[in-house]
Every structure is written in C-alpha cells, then in structure tokens.
Design a protein around this motif. Structure first.
Motif, mmCIF file in Angstrom:
data_model
loop_
_atom_site.group_PDB
_atom_site.id
_atom_site.type_symbol
_atom_site.label_atom_id
_atom_site.label_comp_id
_atom_site.label_asym_id
_atom_site.label_seq_id
_atom_site.Cartn_x
_atom_site.Cartn_y
_atom_site.Cartn_z
ATOM 1 N N PHE A 61 0.820 -1.209 0.000
ATOM 2 C CA PHE A 61 0.000 0.000 0.000
ATOM 3 C C PHE A 61 0.852 1.257 0.000
ATOM 4 O O PHE A 61 1.907 1.312 0.620
ATOM 5 N N LYS A 62 0.348 2.271 -0.684
ATOM 6 C CA LYS A 62 0.930 3.605 -0.629
ATOM 7 C C LYS A 62 -0.202 4.566 -0.303
ATOM 8 O O LYS A 62 -1.194 4.630 -1.025
ATOM 9 N N LEU A 63 -0.054 5.305 0.775
ATOM 10 C CA LEU A 63 -1.028 6.315 1.163
ATOM 11 C C LEU A 63 -0.408 7.681 0.936
ATOM 12 O O LEU A 63 0.725 7.926 1.356
ATOM 13 N N LYS A 64 -1.160 8.559 0.265
ATOM 14 C CA LYS A 64 -0.640 9.879 -0.046
ATOM 15 C C LYS A 64 -1.735 10.901 0.215
ATOM 16 O O LYS A 64 -2.890 10.692 -0.146
ATOM 17 N N LEU A 65 -1.347 11.989 0.842
ATOM 18 C CA LEU A 65 -2.277 13.079 1.108
ATOM 19 C C LEU A 65 -1.802 14.305 0.342
ATOM 20 O O LEU A 65 -0.712 14.808 0.582
ATOM 21 N N GLU A 66 -2.606 14.729 -0.621
ATOM 22 C CA GLU A 66 -2.318 15.941 -1.397
ATOM 23 C C GLU A 66 -3.455 16.916 -1.168
ATOM 24 O O GLU A 66 -4.575 16.689 -1.643
ATOM 25 N N THR A 69 -11.923 12.632 -0.791
ATOM 26 C CA THR A 69 -11.772 14.026 -0.409
ATOM 27 C C THR A 69 -12.149 14.160 1.058
ATOM 28 O O THR A 69 -13.259 13.801 1.460
ATOM 29 N N LEU A 70 -11.215 14.651 1.839
ATOM 30 C CA LEU A 70 -11.424 14.783 3.275
ATOM 31 C C LEU A 70 -12.083 16.118 3.591
ATOM 32 O O LEU A 70 -11.819 17.121 2.925
ATOM 33 N N PRO A 71 -12.927 16.145 4.618
ATOM 34 C CA PRO A 71 -13.539 17.416 5.008
ATOM 35 C C PRO A 71 -12.502 18.337 5.657
ATOM 36 O O PRO A 71 -11.424 17.902 6.065
ATOM 37 N N GLU A 72 -12.836 19.605 5.760
ATOM 38 C CA GLU A 72 -11.917 20.581 6.357
ATOM 39 C C GLU A 72 -11.698 20.329 7.845
ATOM 40 O O GLU A 72 -10.740 20.835 8.419
ATOM 41 N N SER A 73 -12.559 19.554 8.453
ATOM 42 C CA SER A 73 -12.498 19.356 9.897
ATOM 43 C C SER A 73 -11.479 18.318 10.351
ATOM 44 O O SER A 73 -11.391 18.039 11.532
ATOM 45 N N VAL A 74 -10.669 17.764 9.443
ATOM 46 C CA VAL A 74 -9.715 16.725 9.848
ATOM 47 C C VAL A 74 -8.395 17.318 10.293
ATOM 48 O O VAL A 74 -7.998 18.400 9.878
ATOM 49 N N ASN A 75 -7.722 16.563 11.138
ATOM 50 C CA ASN A 75 -6.375 16.901 11.575
ATOM 51 C C ASN A 75 -5.427 16.020 10.756
ATOM 52 O O ASN A 75 -5.120 14.894 11.135
ATOM 53 N N ALA A 76 -4.979 16.516 9.625
ATOM 54 C CA ALA A 76 -4.213 15.717 8.656
ATOM 55 C C ALA A 76 -2.862 15.256 9.192
ATOM 56 O O ALA A 76 -2.322 14.263 8.710
ATOM 57 N N ASP A 77 -2.323 15.943 10.177
ATOM 58 C CA ASP A 77 -0.997 15.587 10.707
ATOM 59 C C ASP A 77 -1.016 14.308 11.532
ATOM 60 O O ASP A 77 0.038 13.730 11.783
ATOM 61 N N GLN A 78 -2.177 13.863 11.960
ATOM 62 C CA GLN A 78 -2.235 12.710 12.865
ATOM 63 C C GLN A 78 -2.991 11.524 12.271
ATOM 64 O O GLN A 78 -3.506 10.681 13.003
ATOM 65 N N ILE A 79 -3.045 11.416 10.949
ATOM 66 C CA ILE A 79 -3.702 10.275 10.307
ATOM 67 C C ILE A 79 -2.863 9.025 10.556
ATOM 68 O O ILE A 79 -1.647 9.045 10.410
ATOM 69 N N GLU A 80 -3.531 7.939 10.944
ATOM 70 C CA GLU A 80 -2.850 6.667 11.221
ATOM 71 C C GLU A 80 -3.482 5.564 10.392
ATOM 72 O O GLU A 80 -4.688 5.583 10.135
ATOM 73 N N ALA A 81 -2.660 4.601 9.980
ATOM 74 C CA ALA A 81 -3.164 3.468 9.197
ATOM 75 C C ALA A 81 -2.518 2.185 9.687
ATOM 76 O O ALA A 81 -1.359 2.177 10.103
ATOM 77 N N VAL A 95 -7.662 -6.202 6.024
ATOM 78 C CA VAL A 95 -8.380 -4.932 6.000
ATOM 79 C C VAL A 95 -7.417 -3.801 6.351
ATOM 80 O O VAL A 95 -6.720 -3.852 7.365
ATOM 81 N N LEU A 96 -7.360 -2.800 5.477
ATOM 82 C CA LEU A 96 -6.577 -1.596 5.754
ATOM 83 C C LEU A 96 -7.478 -0.629 6.507
ATOM 84 O O LEU A 96 -8.536 -0.232 6.001
ATOM 85 N N CYS A 97 -7.093 -0.284 7.724
ATOM 86 C CA CYS A 97 -7.877 0.622 8.567
ATOM 87 C C CYS A 97 -7.147 1.950 8.679
ATOM 88 O O CYS A 97 -5.986 1.985 9.098
ATOM 89 N N ILE A 98 -7.828 3.015 8.315
ATOM 90 C CA ILE A 98 -7.253 4.356 8.388
ATOM 91 C C ILE A 98 -8.098 5.165 9.348
ATOM 92 O O ILE A 98 -9.311 5.291 9.170
ATOM 93 N N ASN A 99 -7.466 5.694 10.385
ATOM 94 C CA ASN A 99 -8.147 6.542 11.361
ATOM 95 C C ASN A 99 -7.729 7.978 11.116
ATOM 96 O O ASN A 99 -6.535 8.304 11.156
#
Length: 147
Positions: free
Chosen positions: A67-72, A108-120, A126-130
């Motif tokens: 898996f490759k997870l990328k946030l742009e 597409t993530l909502p504006e209310s997320v804290n992108a710095d603390q995404i965990e997978a 099953v790939l779980c992303i919090n």
C-alpha cells in the motif's frame, strides 16, 4: 410517459431463434465475463465516531508494504501497484478469477480533519485508516433542559 416492463422470459419464448438468445445470455451472464467488465477496486466502509473518521478497505492477500497512502491537499489516495506473477507456469487454467492488480482509491477529506495525525494499519486483510478530527470539529453533546 409509458413504462414498459421488460420480461426476458417472454422474449426468449417469442424470439425467432430462441437458442441464439440463450447463447448470448450464457456469455453475458457468465461471472468470468461480467467480473472483467466491472472495475476491480476493494470495497470500502467509511464511518464517523465522535472524534475520528474511519476508512476500512477490504484488500485480502496483500501485505502492508504493497500500500501507498498519499495526502495531497484534502485528497487522500490509497494505491497498490502490484505485478501479477504466475508461479504455476506448468498449469493451464480453465478459469482464473482471483488476481490482485493495481488500483487507486481517492477520498476528499472534510476541512475538519487533523491531517498531521492520520494513522493506518493493515490487519486481517483490512486496511484501517483513522483520521482524527480537529478539536473544534468534534461532536459536542450536552443535555438540554426542558422548561
């Protein structure tokens, strides 16, 4: 506007060449053929709790390294780029349904997320992303007094 109900059983009985219809039905209703017409991407569950968004992606048979997870910006992309290797070269398959190939899922993530603390984590296929919410976006519950 008139709606006409389609009944495939009547069409088979009334067709000029009934056997021709059954040939086409067997081709187009075959799971091997129809599975290839549908884009193969893993099924995904998206849920929300008080302080997190949760993305669960069903992808059995893979490893976490695949898996490759990328946030742009506000778009989270999950991709797998895997080559199909046929270890059983001495076999001739009559039907081969499972093969894992490349895919990309983007959300597409909502504006209310804290992108710095995404965990997978990847566990049991099953790939779980919090995705944590910002403090001001967390659901606040309070009891309202009735007067």
């Amino acid at each position: 506007m008139t709606l006409v109900k389609f009944n495939s059983e009547n069409n088979k009985k009334n067709a000029a060449v009934p056997s021709l219809n059954s040939v086409f039905d067997s081709i187009f209703n075959d799971t091997f053929f129809s599975d290839r017409m549908v884009t193969r991407v893993p099924a995904t569950n998206i849920s929300e709790s008080t302080d997190h968004y949760h993305v669960e992606l069903a992808a059995p048979g893979l490893k976490k390294e695949d898996f490759k997870l990328k946030l742009e910006g506000d778009v989270l992309s999950i991709s797998v780029d895997q080559l199909n290797q046929d270890d059983a070269q001495d076999r001739t398959y009559a039907k081969k349904e499972y093969s894992y190939s490349s895919f990309v899922r983007s959300f597409t993530l909502p504006e209310s997320v804290n992108a710095d603390q995404i965990e997978a984590k990847y566990q049991d296929g099953v790939l779980c992303i919090n995705i944590p919410k910002r403090e001001e976006a967390k659901m606040v519950t309070r009891q309202i007094e009735i007067k």
